[in-house]
Design an enzyme around this catalytic site. Structure first.
Site, mmCIF file in Angstrom:
data_model
loop_
_atom_site.group_PDB
_atom_site.id
_atom_site.type_symbol
_atom_site.label_atom_id
_atom_site.label_comp_id
_atom_site.label_asym_id
_atom_site.label_seq_id
_atom_site.Cartn_x
_atom_site.Cartn_y
_atom_site.Cartn_z
ATOM 1 C CE1 TYR A 28 -3.693 -2.608 0.781
ATOM 2 C CE2 TYR A 28 -2.164 -3.390 2.438
ATOM 3 C CZ TYR A 28 -3.227 -3.494 1.728
ATOM 4 O OH TYR A 28 -3.802 -4.658 1.779
ATOM 5 C CG HIS A 29 4.304 1.504 1.535
ATOM 6 N ND1 HIS A 29 5.495 0.887 1.987
ATOM 7 C CD2 HIS A 29 3.319 1.625 2.330
ATOM 8 C CE1 HIS A 29 5.031 0.805 3.352
ATOM 9 N NE2 HIS A 29 3.798 1.254 3.416
ATOM 10 C CE1 TYR A 30 -2.122 4.715 -3.910
ATOM 11 C CE2 TYR A 30 -2.222 2.625 -3.091
ATOM 12 C CZ TYR A 30 -2.772 3.841 -3.075
ATOM 13 O OH TYR A 30 -3.964 4.056 -2.519
#
Length: 490
Positions: free
Chosen positions: A430-432
């Site tokens: 979830y670190h896009y």
């Protein structure tokens, strides 16, 4: 139901009591009529991890409208209490849930924040500063960065977490696997094994970016909730013969529910009509999906894509939506019992993807591709890191904790088996980031190329991940760039 409602009111009362006893909270409303037609010195689009500290900082001198497509996190125990962590990620719907789900074209499920506080209201609370190399690459001032981090940390009570027995076992097993040295507790991004900070306090309460809003001048901040911006609106002027100069005038927005179609507008104040440089700005802080999506809907982006949706062209800027990246993750079970899951492993290098529109509805998710592990380099690094995980599983610490030598007695997987594991179990951290990258869409001052009065200040501008976890750096970025804007306005 009665108990749940009572708990909701109690938590909301506690929050309001805290705010009233220590500092005033900004005015919040979901009534679009209260904002429609008004003008502000700055309009910040996206009340997320970067948007809240930015709005707070700008409010020290100027009036600010902060527009958030979601609602308030206050009074929601699933967001605020660590014992309920994860519940808000499971309850998703199309228009109102704090977490909005999407599936990339790679087939990997993902989430984006839709609540005041953004992803800082939903994530695991891990807090770690950017690497020194990252700070140098983006050209930030070291002292300014440090001061901005400290401003955030002092106001959000960032501190060393109390480790669970499992967390202690994992730290020891990492050292046994050769992930050295042991650095103890540190805020810095450093090589080896360390204990990072947390945005949860010792009472288990989450501190999120929205808590920073009172740190500015709350009387100069208006927070509009449950409103989705569908485009930036522009002035067009003629200068130097036939040159068409474009200046951001304000925003157009709708209610975030799935049925409303009426458009409303808010505007940026023009303080000195003869000098466009003295205007305030529309600043997009809507995240790696939201900010490029808004630019495209506003007519800024690759002309061919805009033509496909019959969006009038404002500026043919081909970098919008390009450079999308995500930190891929591989999960391995330490035991069939779900309570014994290994932590998420270190990040692996990503292949570069892109973002495109799915429709002209700003409430709908855009289409995004991350191209996980599509290059041989990425796959090879994934194999290397998965080998480290396998060594971790075979550590004495984990065997002792699980009361089993099952994994220690297993042979190590082959390279081919690890390659297959990487390809079949890839998921997300979830670190896009990316989509409005510096040097392609924005300059070093985060101004969008080719237009005036429009900036993007969030993770969409990152060319790479800032380190272990981006939350701390996004919080810092809002404060850091806010101070730069104030200094430039002097």
């Amino acid at each position: 139901m009665v108990m749940g409602f009572s708990l909701h009111l109690l938590l909301l009362f506690v929050h309001l009591a805290i705010c009233s006893s220590e500092q005033t909270f900004p005015y919040m409303t979901s009534n679009v009529e209260e904002v429609a037609g008004r003008s502000f010195d700055y309009i910040v689009v996206g009340g997320g991890t970067a948007g809240c500290p930015l709005a707070a900082t700008l409010s020290e001198k100027f009036s600010v409208l902060l527009v958030e497509r979601g609602g308030s996190p206050y009074g929601d125990p699933f967001i605020l209490e660590s014992k309920y962590y994860g519940f808000s990620l499971l309850q998703t719907d199309e228009y109102t849930s704090p977490a909005q789900s999407f599936v990339s074209k790679d087939g990997v499920s993902n989430l984006r924040g839709r609540v005041l506080g953004g992803s800082s209201a939903l994530n695991g609370g891990f807090y770690s500063r950017a690497s020194k190399d990252f700070v140098k690459k983006v050209g930030w001032d070291n002292k300014g960065v440090r001061d901005a981090y400290e401003w955030v940390e002092s106001r959000l009570s960032i501190s060393k977490p109390d480790l669970t027995p499992w967390s202690n076992v994992v730290a020891t097993s990492f050292l046994e696997a050769g992930i050295c040295p042991y650095n103890g507790f540190s805020l810095e991004h450093i090589q080896g094994t360390k204990i990072g900070a947390s945005s949860y306090d010792n009472q288990g309460r989450r501190h999120l970016s929205a808590d920073l809003l009172p740190a500015g001048n709350p009387s100069k901040i208006t927070v509009l909730l449950n409103a989705t911006v569908n485009k930036v609106i522009f002035y067009r002027t003629r200068k130097h013969g036939t040159t068409d100069e474009k200046i951001a005038r304000g925003i157009r927005f709708i209610k975030s529910d799935g049925s409303s179609k009426q458009n409303y507008e808010a505007y940026v104040n023009q303080l000195q009509p003869d000098n466009s440089g003295s205007w305030g700005d529309v600043i997009l802080t809507a995240g790696a999906l939201g900010s490029p999506q808004i630019l495209l809907l506003s007519g800024i982006g690759p002309q061919e894509q805009l033509n496909n949706f019959e969006i009038p062209l404002v500026l043919d800027l081909k970098g919008v939506g390009e450079g999308m990246q995500d930190n891929a993750a591989i999960g391995i079970l330490a035991n069939f019992n779900p309570e014994y899951r290994t932590p998420q492993p270190p990040k692996v290098v990503d292949s570069v993807g892109k973002l495109e529109l799915n429709s002209t509805d700003p409430r709908a998710n855009p289409s995004v591709t991350f191209n996980y592990l599509s290059s041989e380099k990425d796959l090879a690094q994934c194999v290397t890191l998965t080998q480290l995980l396998e060594l971790t599983l075979r550590s004495k610490s984990i065997a002792s904790f699980l009361g089993s030598n099952e994994h220690r007695n297993k042979p190590m997987p082959t390279q081919d088996e690890l390659r297959k594991l990487c390809k079949t179990t890839v998921r997300t951290f979830y670190h896009y980031h990316g989509g409005c990258t510096m040097g392609s869409v924005v300059d070093k001052n985060y101004r969008v190329y080719g237009v005036k009065g429009l900036r993007v200040i969030d993770g969409s501008t990152f060319l790479e991940s800032p380190g272990t976890n981006p939350m701390a750096t996004l919080l810092m970025l809002g404060r850091y760039q806010g101070l730069k804007i104030l200094k430039d306005r002097k």
